[in-house]
Design a protein around this motif. Sequence first.
Motif, short mmCIF file in Angstrom:
data_model
loop_
_atom_site.label_atom_id
_atom_site.label_comp_id
_atom_site.label_asym_id
_atom_site.label_seq_id
_atom_site.Cartn_x
_atom_site.Cartn_y
_atom_site.Cartn_z
N SER A 191 3.79 -9.89 -2.96
CA SER A 191 4.61 -10.69 -2.06
C SER A 191 4.09 -12.12 -2.02
O SER A 191 2.90 -12.33 -1.87
CB SER A 191 4.55 -10.13 -0.65
N GLY B 203 -0.71 -11.35 -1.77
CA GLY B 203 -0.06 -10.52 -0.76
C GLY B 203 0.71 -9.38 -1.40
O GLY B 203 1.05 -9.41 -2.58
N THR B 204 0.95 -8.35 -0.61
CA THR B 204 1.73 -7.21 -1.09
C THR B 204 2.40 -6.53 0.09
O THR B 204 1.86 -6.48 1.18
CB THR B 204 0.85 -6.20 -1.85
N ARG B 205 3.60 -5.98 -0.18
CA ARG B 205 4.32 -5.21 0.83
C ARG B 205 3.78 -3.80 0.90
O ARG B 205 4.21 -2.99 1.70
CB ARG B 205 5.82 -5.16 0.45
N GLY B 206 2.82 -3.50 0.03
CA GLY B 206 2.23 -2.16 0.05
C GLY B 206 0.71 -2.27 -0.06
O GLY B 206 0.14 -2.05 -1.12
N THR B 207 0.05 -2.58 1.05
CA THR B 207 -1.40 -2.80 1.01
C THR B 207 -2.12 -1.55 0.49
O THR B 207 -2.96 -1.64 -0.42
CB THR B 207 -1.91 -3.17 2.42
N CYS C 255 -3.41 -12.32 2.54
CA CYS C 255 -2.58 -11.38 3.29
C CYS C 255 -2.87 -9.93 2.90
O CYS C 255 -3.98 -9.46 3.16
CB CYS C 255 -1.11 -11.74 3.15
N GLY C 256 -1.95 -9.21 2.26
CA GLY C 256 -2.25 -7.83 1.88
C GLY C 256 -3.51 -7.76 1.01
O GLY C 256 -4.30 -6.82 1.11
N GLN D 204 -6.37 -7.91 3.37
CA GLN D 204 -6.52 -6.66 4.12
C GLN D 204 -7.28 -5.61 3.31
O GLN D 204 -8.17 -4.93 3.81
CB GLN D 204 -5.13 -6.10 4.48
N GLU E 70 3.24 0.99 7.51
CA GLU E 70 3.74 0.60 6.19
C GLU E 70 3.67 1.77 5.20
O GLU E 70 4.68 2.16 4.62
CB GLU E 70 2.93 -0.59 5.67
N ILE F 116 3.13 -13.55 7.52
CA ILE F 116 4.17 -12.51 7.44
C ILE F 116 3.45 -11.19 7.24
O ILE F 116 3.16 -10.81 6.11
CB ILE F 116 5.10 -12.78 6.23
N HIS F 117 3.10 -10.51 8.32
CA HIS F 117 2.38 -9.24 8.12
C HIS F 117 2.45 -8.34 9.34
O HIS F 117 2.60 -8.82 10.46
CB HIS F 117 0.91 -9.51 7.76
N HIS F 118 2.33 -7.05 9.07
CA HIS F 118 2.24 -6.05 10.14
C HIS F 118 0.79 -5.75 10.47
O HIS F 118 0.47 -5.35 11.58
CB HIS F 118 2.94 -4.76 9.71
N GLY F 119 -0.08 -5.89 9.49
CA GLY F 119 -1.49 -5.57 9.70
C GLY F 119 -2.15 -6.61 10.61
O GLY F 119 -1.90 -7.80 10.48
N HIS G 75 -0.42 -17.34 4.19
CA HIS G 75 0.21 -17.76 2.93
C HIS G 75 0.34 -19.28 2.94
O HIS G 75 0.39 -19.90 4.01
CB HIS G 75 1.63 -17.19 2.81
N1 LIG Z 1 2.64 -10.62 3.19
C1 LIG Z 1 1.78 -9.65 3.00
O1 LIG Z 1 0.98 -9.64 2.09
C2 LIG Z 1 1.90 -8.47 3.94
C3 LIG Z 1 0.66 -7.64 4.00
C4 LIG Z 1 0.90 -6.25 4.57
N2 LIG Z 1 1.87 -5.55 3.77
C5 LIG Z 1 1.35 -6.33 6.01
O2 LIG Z 1 2.52 -6.21 6.29
O3 LIG Z 1 0.53 -6.53 6.86
#
Ligand SMILES: NC(=O)CC[C@H](N)C(=O)O
Length: 536
Positions: free
Chosen positions: A287, A322-326, A356-357, A360, A371, A412-415, A449
């Motif tokens: 991401s 970053g990644t949507r799938g940490t 980001c991801g 994490q 996630e 932009i993250h949930h973590g 980011h």
């Molecule tokens: N933008 C990202 O890298 C998001 C990181 C992770 N997937 C989260 O939502 O926390």
Amino acid sequence: MTVSVTADRSGRTGPPGGGLLVAGTTSDAGKSVVTAGICRWLVRKGVKVAPFKAQNMSLNSFVTRDGAEIGRAQAMQAAAARVEPSALMNPVLLKPGSDRSSQVVLMGKPVGELSARGYHAGRQEQLFGTVTECLAELRRTHDAVICEGAGSPAEINLRRSDIVNMGIARAARLPVVVVGDIDRGGVFASFFGTTALLSPEDQELIAGYVVNKFRGDVSLLEPGLEMLRDLTGRRTFGVLPFAHGLGIDEEDGLRVSLRGAVRESVVAPPHGADVLRVAVCAVPLMSNFTDVDALAAEPGVVVRFVDRPEELADADLVVVPGTRGTVRALAWLRERGLAEALARRAAEGRPVLGICGGYQLLGERIDDDVESRAGTVEGLGLLPVRVRFAVEKTLARPVGEALGEHVEGYEIHHGVAEVLGGDEAFISDDQGHSLDGCRVGAVWGTHWHGSLESDGFRRAFLRRVATAAGRAFVPAPDTSFGALREEQLDRLGDLIEEHADTDALLRLIEDGVPGGLPFIPPGAPPLTRSLQGGNR
Ligand SMILES: NC(=O)CC[C@H](N)C(=O)O
């Protein structure tokens, strides 16, 4: 669902502004850059213009000042139009989490995870009201709105639930130009076929074509364009030459294979004696890989995407993006032996940056019931950080200081990260209180980011990297990422001005759909029950 749609009141009154929809024969035909180029050309003429894409599928997103998440491509087009990006410009953003499901972001906020089947079986149609309202609001407040379609408008299996191509064009009665990529070939068949597979009502809106990525002698192409005109009754509005280095803010990190790709923003000799090699781990569901564009903008910095441990050997800096799938990315790094290579680097004091991801997963532990729903997972343990995933998404545009320089970013993250130590915080406020991230040795991590776009900070960071890596690399003193961006957007505007019939385009945008466009048989096949979304 009803969503309130409001825009900044610009004081514009009078009838709704003009409009145009830029569709494509395929994904990646160049819709985004053509849309941006038209925006830049118009704003230079003094037209108050805004971009719009009803629905975008992308893992490269951006955060507006009021905390709404939209596709980076629309943010880039807003910059081209010299307007502040807003959720109105991209009301629906789909962020794939796998091949079959996506997070749905509506008016900038996540509203849930949906399977592709569920989405096409009805949810998409429910959003139609919202996207048409957003477009109407933009047209009330701008002289012109340049809309971008998605994929191809002739996806006959999806037409009934379409809200982003002919669906929105019909609702708003927008003229449509279809962009085709001649570098891939088959452009005449694609233009003809795309038109002939639309219903008569949809065909009425197809005003003509734009040939993109052309190399060679236009005079050889012209007879073909004449034949196309005879066959379809439609003209070609421009033949845009192949332009290098204009792939800014691409939409889709999922489809584009970046393996081995070299990221080029500028091609200039290094400022100091050495180059600096940056390897970016091409993790799954990457991401905002656009974060590394600012590194590639530095003369002498070579950025490439990698997925094998041996490719880290000569890297002066490894970025885990970053990644949507940490949790998925973490498993991938382990499977491929990259996790071990990263641990070895860290132990040797060789630079690593997690964003980001990617930040994490460098930590000690991840609690994720949101996630991946994998529960508690052990991280790589290179940073003293614990991450707990929250249902609520953090969407922010923070500012701070790092390495003695001003830095801006977006989150932009949930973590949610808890930093339990380390050599120092990475980013602080002006009182020196920690804001985000940390460093241990030469391993840095941050949730932010876009931080590398802050010029002073990027230079300071690269100097630290060069020292740790033992390279006589010196960042150029005057690289301005913002200025480079502006230059690129101007080049897109030039492309339209120099290679398109701008008078004809302007008439199309102002006057709307031209009358008398002929129907090309056979037209769309009837939408039988088996073609309806919910009954497959
Ligand atoms: N933008 C990202 O890298 C998001 C990181 C992770 N997937 C989260 O939502 O926390």
